[in-house]
Write a protein that holds these residues in place. Sequence first.
Motif, PDB file in Angstrom:
ATOM      1  N   THR A  90      -3.808 -11.300  27.819  1.00  0.00           N
ATOM      2  CA  THR A  90      -3.288 -11.926  26.601  1.00  0.00           C
ATOM      3  C   THR A  90      -1.886 -12.501  26.826  1.00  0.00           C
ATOM      4  O   THR A  90      -1.539 -13.528  26.238  1.00  0.00           O
ATOM      5  CB  THR A  90      -3.266 -10.925  25.432  1.00  0.00           C
ATOM      6  N   LEU A  91      -1.102 -11.844  27.679  1.00  0.00           N
ATOM      7  CA  LEU A  91       0.226 -12.377  27.999  1.00  0.00           C
ATOM      8  C   LEU A  91       0.109 -13.710  28.744  1.00  0.00           C
ATOM      9  O   LEU A  91       0.840 -14.664  28.441  1.00  0.00           O
ATOM     10  CB  LEU A  91       1.002 -11.368  28.842  1.00  0.00           C
ATOM     11  N   ILE A  92      -0.818 -13.788  29.688  1.00  0.00           N
ATOM     12  CA  ILE A  92      -1.048 -15.047  30.407  1.00  0.00           C
ATOM     13  C   ILE A  92      -1.433 -16.155  29.427  1.00  0.00           C
ATOM     14  O   ILE A  92      -0.956 -17.293  29.523  1.00  0.00           O
ATOM     15  CB  ILE A  92      -2.151 -14.863  31.470  1.00  0.00           C
ATOM     16  N   ALA A  93      -2.276 -15.820  28.455  1.00  0.00           N
ATOM     17  CA  ALA A  93      -2.740 -16.815  27.492  1.00  0.00           C
ATOM     18  C   ALA A  93      -1.606 -17.340  26.628  1.00  0.00           C
ATOM     19  O   ALA A  93      -1.449 -18.558  26.456  1.00  0.00           O
ATOM     20  CB  ALA A  93      -3.834 -16.209  26.609  1.00  0.00           C
ATOM     21  N   ILE A  94      -0.810 -16.453  26.062  1.00  0.00           N
ATOM     22  CA  ILE A  94       0.240 -16.881  25.134  1.00  0.00           C
ATOM     23  C   ILE A  94       1.347 -17.636  25.875  1.00  0.00           C
ATOM     24  O   ILE A  94       1.860 -18.645  25.377  1.00  0.00           O
ATOM     25  CB  ILE A  94       0.821 -15.676  24.348  1.00  0.00           C
ATOM     26  N   ALA A 114      -7.779 -13.329  28.908  1.00  0.00           N
ATOM     27  CA  ALA A 114      -6.924 -14.521  28.946  1.00  0.00           C
ATOM     28  C   ALA A 114      -7.662 -15.736  28.376  1.00  0.00           C
ATOM     29  O   ALA A 114      -7.105 -16.491  27.564  1.00  0.00           O
ATOM     30  CB  ALA A 114      -6.476 -14.794  30.377  1.00  0.00           C
ATOM     31  N   ILE A 115      -8.905 -15.938  28.774  1.00  0.00           N
ATOM     32  CA  ILE A 115      -9.676 -17.095  28.295  1.00  0.00           C
ATOM     33  C   ILE A 115      -9.916 -16.999  26.794  1.00  0.00           C
ATOM     34  O   ILE A 115      -9.706 -17.961  26.042  1.00  0.00           O
ATOM     35  CB  ILE A 115     -11.013 -17.203  29.046  1.00  0.00           C
ATOM     36  N   SER A 116     -10.370 -15.843  26.331  1.00  0.00           N
ATOM     37  CA  SER A 116     -10.664 -15.687  24.900  1.00  0.00           C
ATOM     38  C   SER A 116      -9.396 -15.792  24.065  1.00  0.00           C
ATOM     39  O   SER A 116      -9.411 -16.370  22.967  1.00  0.00           O
ATOM     40  CB  SER A 116     -11.379 -14.362  24.640  1.00  0.00           C
ATOM     41  N   ALA A 117      -8.281 -15.265  24.558  1.00  0.00           N
ATOM     42  CA  ALA A 117      -7.022 -15.344  23.819  1.00  0.00           C
ATOM     43  C   ALA A 117      -6.531 -16.785  23.724  1.00  0.00           C
ATOM     44  O   ALA A 117      -6.058 -17.223  22.669  1.00  0.00           O
ATOM     45  CB  ALA A 117      -5.966 -14.460  24.476  1.00  0.00           C
ATOM     46  N   TYR A 118      -6.621 -17.524  24.831  1.00  0.00           N
ATOM     47  CA  TYR A 118      -6.169 -18.926  24.827  1.00  0.00           C
ATOM     48  C   TYR A 118      -6.983 -19.755  23.840  1.00  0.00           C
ATOM     49  O   TYR A 118      -6.423 -20.525  23.049  1.00  0.00           O
ATOM     50  CB  TYR A 118      -6.284 -19.508  26.233  1.00  0.00           C
ATOM     51  N   LEU A 119      -8.300 -19.600  23.878  1.00  0.00           N
ATOM     52  CA  LEU A 119      -9.164 -20.327  22.945  1.00  0.00           C
ATOM     53  C   LEU A 119      -8.870 -19.922  21.501  1.00  0.00           C
ATOM     54  O   LEU A 119      -8.877 -20.764  20.593  1.00  0.00           O
ATOM     55  CB  LEU A 119     -10.631 -20.057  23.272  1.00  0.00           C
TER      56      LEU A 119
END
Length: 266
Positions: free
Chosen positions: A51-55, A227-232
């Motif tokens: 989640t950190l990578i995504a945000i 990461a993928i789900s958080a970014y989307l």
Amino acid sequence: MLWYHIVFLAVIQGLTEFLPISSSAHLILPAQLLHWPDQGLAFDVAVHVGTLIAIVGYFRKDIAQIVVAWCVSIRDKRSTSNSRLAWWICLATLPACVAGLLFDDLISTHLRSLEVIAYTTIGFGVLLWFSDKYGASQKTEEDFGLKSVLYIGFAQALALIPGTSRSGITMTAARFLGFSRECAARFSFLLSIPLILAAGGLKSIELVSSDIAVDWASIFMGVILSAISAYLCIYLFLKWLNKIGFFPFFVYRLVLGIALLLIVYL
């Protein structure tokens, strides 16, 4: 964990970390309702990293501007909108950090029950809907001040209670203060970065100092999927927020909370 446990929990973490429906509650519920094994410390670290990578990836340009402006403001004693935003994020993070250090054991021991999650899911869902329906929408990031930032920061500290939702309670506080939906959501997302970094760092220290065997395949899958789900989730939430508002999330929280109360009392 079985492979579908990993997929489900990683995707759920990625989605619920930023939606106003409580990630902690949704990670507790599978073990409580389905009797799945606890995902363990290593997996917690993995999904936090994801989640950190995504945000950071989504707001990379904003973060770069904010960090540069903050460093320049320290060096030159010159304030800009981005440097003030950096200081506001730091200030709003403090209450949750202090509350976490003081009450983490108490909350982990006594407040992780289905009953608590049910009531907080409903109660804070009602507050979210009420703030969005009756809150003004004129204010932008330029209108942040000491009082409003501390108000949001102390609200964020309540998210230590499972079922509250960190993003939900910070957006609720911002909407009550009259900030627009976009501003409330953006500030909430940027505000998540120090806490996710701190939580992931603490869990990493615990993991390194423990004798827990690490399943690296599960860890890698957890990082990638979260990461993928958080970014989307971030992209779609910000895209649709003005169209749908917070009402669908209130309905979801209400239905979930009532279902949990039925499980508890029937």
